[in-house]
Design an enzyme around this catalytic site. Structure first.
Site, mmCIF file in Angstrom:
data_model
loop_
_atom_site.group_PDB
_atom_site.id
_atom_site.type_symbol
_atom_site.label_atom_id
_atom_site.label_comp_id
_atom_site.label_asym_id
_atom_site.label_seq_id
_atom_site.Cartn_x
_atom_site.Cartn_y
_atom_site.Cartn_z
ATOM 1 N N ARG A 28 0.791 -1.320 0.256
ATOM 2 C CA ARG A 28 -0.100 0.008 -0.036
ATOM 3 C C ARG A 28 0.845 1.344 0.070
ATOM 4 O O ARG A 28 0.541 2.258 0.626
ATOM 5 C CB ARG A 28 -0.997 0.020 1.318
ATOM 6 C CG ARG A 28 -2.263 0.627 0.853
ATOM 7 C CD ARG A 28 -3.205 0.734 2.065
ATOM 8 N NE ARG A 28 -3.649 -0.641 2.360
ATOM 9 C CZ ARG A 28 -3.767 -1.233 3.468
ATOM 10 N NH1 ARG A 28 -3.810 -0.582 4.783
ATOM 11 N NH2 ARG A 28 -4.427 -2.635 3.777
ATOM 12 N N ARG A 32 -3.505 7.056 0.917
ATOM 13 C CA ARG A 32 -3.911 8.244 1.386
ATOM 14 C C ARG A 32 -2.808 9.134 2.258
ATOM 15 O O ARG A 32 -2.903 10.152 2.640
ATOM 16 C CB ARG A 32 -5.358 8.081 2.291
ATOM 17 C CG ARG A 32 -6.388 7.649 1.417
ATOM 18 C CD ARG A 32 -7.278 7.374 2.330
ATOM 19 N NE ARG A 32 -7.340 6.190 2.849
ATOM 20 C CZ ARG A 32 -7.876 5.523 3.902
ATOM 21 N NH1 ARG A 32 -8.980 6.493 4.526
ATOM 22 N NH2 ARG A 32 -7.877 4.295 4.610
ATOM 23 N N ARG A 41 -7.268 11.479 -5.644
ATOM 24 C CA ARG A 41 -8.512 11.015 -5.289
ATOM 25 C C ARG A 41 -9.628 11.548 -5.018
ATOM 26 O O ARG A 41 -10.942 11.109 -5.311
ATOM 27 C CB ARG A 41 -8.180 10.129 -3.927
ATOM 28 C CG ARG A 41 -9.367 9.375 -3.477
ATOM 29 C CD ARG A 41 -9.577 8.082 -4.258
ATOM 30 N NE ARG A 41 -10.313 7.090 -3.470
ATOM 31 C CZ ARG A 41 -11.689 7.258 -3.494
ATOM 32 N NH1 ARG A 41 -12.319 8.148 -4.346
ATOM 33 N NH2 ARG A 41 -12.531 6.510 -2.928
ATOM 34 N N ASP A 77 -7.230 -2.811 -6.923
ATOM 35 C CA ASP A 77 -7.678 -3.675 -5.651
ATOM 36 C C ASP A 77 -7.978 -4.917 -5.828
ATOM 37 O O ASP A 77 -8.382 -5.378 -7.215
ATOM 38 C CB ASP A 77 -9.013 -2.693 -5.301
ATOM 39 C CG ASP A 77 -9.410 -3.273 -3.923
ATOM 40 O OD1 ASP A 77 -10.300 -4.234 -3.814
ATOM 41 O OD2 ASP A 77 -9.004 -2.718 -2.798
ATOM 42 N N TYR A 152 -14.913 -11.903 1.070
ATOM 43 C CA TYR A 152 -16.020 -10.872 0.739
ATOM 44 C C TYR A 152 -17.304 -11.149 0.304
ATOM 45 O O TYR A 152 -18.281 -10.635 0.515
ATOM 46 C CB TYR A 152 -15.086 -9.919 -0.099
ATOM 47 C CG TYR A 152 -14.138 -9.064 0.704
ATOM 48 C CD1 TYR A 152 -14.280 -8.239 1.459
ATOM 49 C CD2 TYR A 152 -12.581 -9.637 0.602
ATOM 50 C CE1 TYR A 152 -13.298 -7.258 2.275
ATOM 51 C CE2 TYR A 152 -11.645 -8.863 1.407
ATOM 52 C CZ TYR A 152 -11.854 -7.769 2.055
ATOM 53 O OH TYR A 152 -10.879 -7.070 2.833
#
Length: 345
Positions: A28, A32, A41, A77, A152
């Site tokens: 990652r 952010r 973003r 992702d 998921y």
């Protein structure tokens, strides 16, 4: 214009070869914590950033230029290939992937389409091609692993205990097997397409497989993971397998036809070696230490480096991904320290 020198240190380490410095990249590493990422973003949804190859390439490239790491990892992702095969998924801020049509039966599994990368995810392949022209370090492609993707799909989103997933595994064996087959096929197809487009290594993220005990892992997961890594062997690119809280599975992973095992911060490199793990290792700084005073961070990084470099083929990384509270300057300083490290003899 002078051509850039290609830094293949990461690939050499993946192959167990000697390197002039310890290679480092961060899971990652695009995210952010970067002001530049936040600015991009603000203009695009997460999936829009994937759909525009130039934006995807920029976000992927940014941490390489900013931090000086030895590899880039494609910005995408693990849900990216699921949308086109019939999964209604969205990435919701503060939550993560949310599935509107969770799997509850064999019929739901059978409705999943086969992935055709050229048709379904051409933007991913185009991003890889662009990056291969721009990068002077190797590009890592990736995919989610079948268990983690299934968690998921069955839970409908993130879970703490994976009760629905494991209950489905135990009570619907035919449906579970069918799901593993479909997700295994998709993973192989997706990763081979990334490699064909130019990815020079691939990592399979099995983030949540640590929820299983070792017996269940061997029965329900080992067959599909063996098939995936065997299918990738003929590509010639290094393969990496990573999960969270999976120290009890390391010897099962060691028996897989994978090149590099990624460790989280709960299991030390020394412990993994004492267990009998013989694969090349990647890891495993606790990401929270990025918030610690530098002397504390430096001491732990040195400890990891001292342990990791006792055998060839060590790659420095975090034990999980960079989180938003981390600072660019800290990662820059850490990267310089790793590159300048000389092991005490």
């Amino acid at each position: 214009m002078t051509a850039k020198t290609f830094n293949d240190t990461f690939l050499k380490a993946c192959r167990g070869e000697a390197t002039e410095h310890v290679p480092v990249w961060y899971m990652r590493q695009a995210g952010r914590y970067q002001p530049e990422y936040r600015a991009i973003r603000a203009k695009h949804s997460f999936f829009e950033m994937n759909y525009i190859p130039e934006v995807c390439a920029e976000v992927t490239r940014l941490p390489v230029e900013q931090l000086g790491v030895d590899a880039a990892i494609l910005f995408a992702d693990i849900m990216t290939p699921l949308k086109p095969i019939g999964v209604d998924v969205n990435i919701e801020s503060g939550i993560g992937p949310v599935i509107a049509n969770p799997i509850e039966s064999l019929k739901d599994v059978e409705r999943l389409l086969e992935l055709d990368p050229e048709t379904h995810v051409p933007y991913i392949l185009e991003s890889i091609k662009i990056l291969r022209q721009q990068l002077s370090v190797p590009l890592i492609g990736f995919s989610g692993a079948p268990f983690t993707l299934a968690s998921y799909l069955i839970e409908g989103g993130p879970s703490k205990h994976y009760h629905k997933t494991k209950a489905f595994m135990y009570t619907e064996p035919a449906a579970w097997q069918a799901l593993m087959e479909k997700l295994g096929d998709m993973t192989i197809t997706y990763l081979k397409a990334q490699i064909k487009a130019g990815a020079q290594a691939v990592q399979v993220f099995d983030s949540w497989v640590g929820a299983l005990n070792d017996e269940d892992y061997r029965e329900y997961i080992t067959p599909v993971m063996t098939r995936i890594f065997n299918a990738l062997k003929d590509t010639g690119v290094p393969t990496i397998y990573f999960g969270i809280g999976a120290g009890h599975l390391l010897m099962d992973w060691n028996r897989l036809p994978v090149d590099v095992v990624g460790l989280d911060w709960r299991t030390s490199i020394t412990t993994a070696r004492e267990m009998g793990v013989t694969k090349r290792l990647q890891g495993n700084l606790d990401p929270t230490l990025l918030l610690a005073p530098w002397d504390k961070l430096e001491a732990k990084a040195k400890e990891i480096l001292d342990e990791g470099t006792k055998q060839p083929g060590f790659i420095f990384n975090l034990g999980h991904g960079v989180f938003p509270d981390a600072k660019v300057e800290t990662l820059q300083q850490l990267t310089k320290f790793i590159h300048s490290y000389k092991r005490d003899v």
